[in-house]
Design a protein around this motif. Structure first.
Motif, PDB file in Angstrom:
ATOM      1  N   LEU A  13      32.191 -11.518  16.231  1.00 54.44           N
ATOM      2  CA  LEU A  13      33.599 -11.250  16.429  1.00 54.44           C
ATOM      3  C   LEU A  13      34.391 -12.384  15.794  1.00 54.44           C
ATOM      4  O   LEU A  13      34.308 -13.530  16.242  1.00 54.44           O
ATOM      5  CB  LEU A  13      33.889 -11.176  17.933  1.00 54.44           C
ATOM      6  CG  LEU A  13      34.999 -10.219  18.306  1.00 54.44           C
ATOM      7  CD1 LEU A  13      34.832  -9.772  19.723  1.00 54.44           C
ATOM      8  CD2 LEU A  13      36.342 -10.787  18.042  1.00 54.44           C
ATOM      9  N   ARG A  28      38.604 -13.993  23.918  1.00 52.35           N
ATOM     10  CA  ARG A  28      37.726 -14.918  24.685  1.00 52.35           C
ATOM     11  C   ARG A  28      37.455 -14.402  26.096  1.00 52.35           C
ATOM     12  O   ARG A  28      36.382 -14.631  26.641  1.00 52.35           O
ATOM     13  CB  ARG A  28      38.355 -16.309  24.745  1.00 52.35           C
ATOM     14  CG  ARG A  28      38.165 -17.080  23.472  1.00 52.35           C
ATOM     15  CD  ARG A  28      38.371 -18.578  23.686  1.00 52.35           C
ATOM     16  NE  ARG A  28      38.055 -19.273  22.457  1.00 52.35           N
ATOM     17  CZ  ARG A  28      38.919 -19.995  21.758  1.00 52.35           C
ATOM     18  NH1 ARG A  28      40.160 -20.134  22.175  1.00 52.35           N
ATOM     19  NH2 ARG A  28      38.549 -20.592  20.646  1.00 52.35           N
ATOM     20  N   ILE A  31      34.848 -11.076  25.367  1.00 50.64           N
ATOM     21  CA  ILE A  31      33.517 -11.228  24.755  1.00 50.64           C
ATOM     22  C   ILE A  31      32.389 -11.548  25.768  1.00 50.64           C
ATOM     23  O   ILE A  31      31.283 -11.041  25.608  1.00 50.64           O
ATOM     24  CB  ILE A  31      33.525 -12.226  23.569  1.00 50.64           C
ATOM     25  CG1 ILE A  31      32.237 -12.116  22.733  1.00 50.64           C
ATOM     26  CG2 ILE A  31      33.733 -13.649  24.016  1.00 50.64           C
ATOM     27  CD1 ILE A  31      32.142 -10.901  21.885  1.00 50.64           C
ATOM     28  N   MET A  42      31.310 -15.543  18.643  1.00 47.27           N
ATOM     29  CA  MET A  42      32.739 -15.443  18.371  1.00 47.27           C
ATOM     30  C   MET A  42      33.136 -16.643  17.521  1.00 47.27           C
ATOM     31  O   MET A  42      32.773 -17.769  17.824  1.00 47.27           O
ATOM     32  CB  MET A  42      33.545 -15.436  19.658  1.00 47.27           C
ATOM     33  CG  MET A  42      35.032 -15.370  19.432  1.00 47.27           C
ATOM     34  SD  MET A  42      35.945 -15.381  20.978  1.00 47.27           S
ATOM     35  CE  MET A  42      37.596 -15.574  20.345  1.00 47.27           C
TER      36      MET A  42
END
Length: 77
Positions: A13, A28, A31, A42
């Protein structure tokens, strides 16, 4: 309550730090809920908006390739 997303594939991501449509804080928060059986990561691109693949193309490609090597391995298995 929403069902936990279960991904049978690796998840990368990439989020732009300046993205207004999908703020980094929202990503945040989301995920950790994702179950990615083959790994997840991420990455936040500084000074980039919603489309880091356009504004930071070289860095985007390097990041995506690096994740692919990390997940698949150097042997390409």
């Amino acid at each position: 309550m929403a069902e936990v997303p279960r991904m049978p594939v690796p998840v990368l991501l990439i989020s732009g730090a300046c993205a207004m449509t999908t703020p980094v804080a929202l990503v945040r928060d989301w995920i950790p809920q994702v179950e990615a059986l083959r790994g997840k990561q991420m990455v936040v691109f500084d000074a980039s908006g919603h489309a880091p693949f356009v504004s930071k193309t070289e860095h985007f490609v390097k990041t995506a390739r690096g994740f692919g090597v990390e997940v698949v391995g150097a042997g390409g298995e």
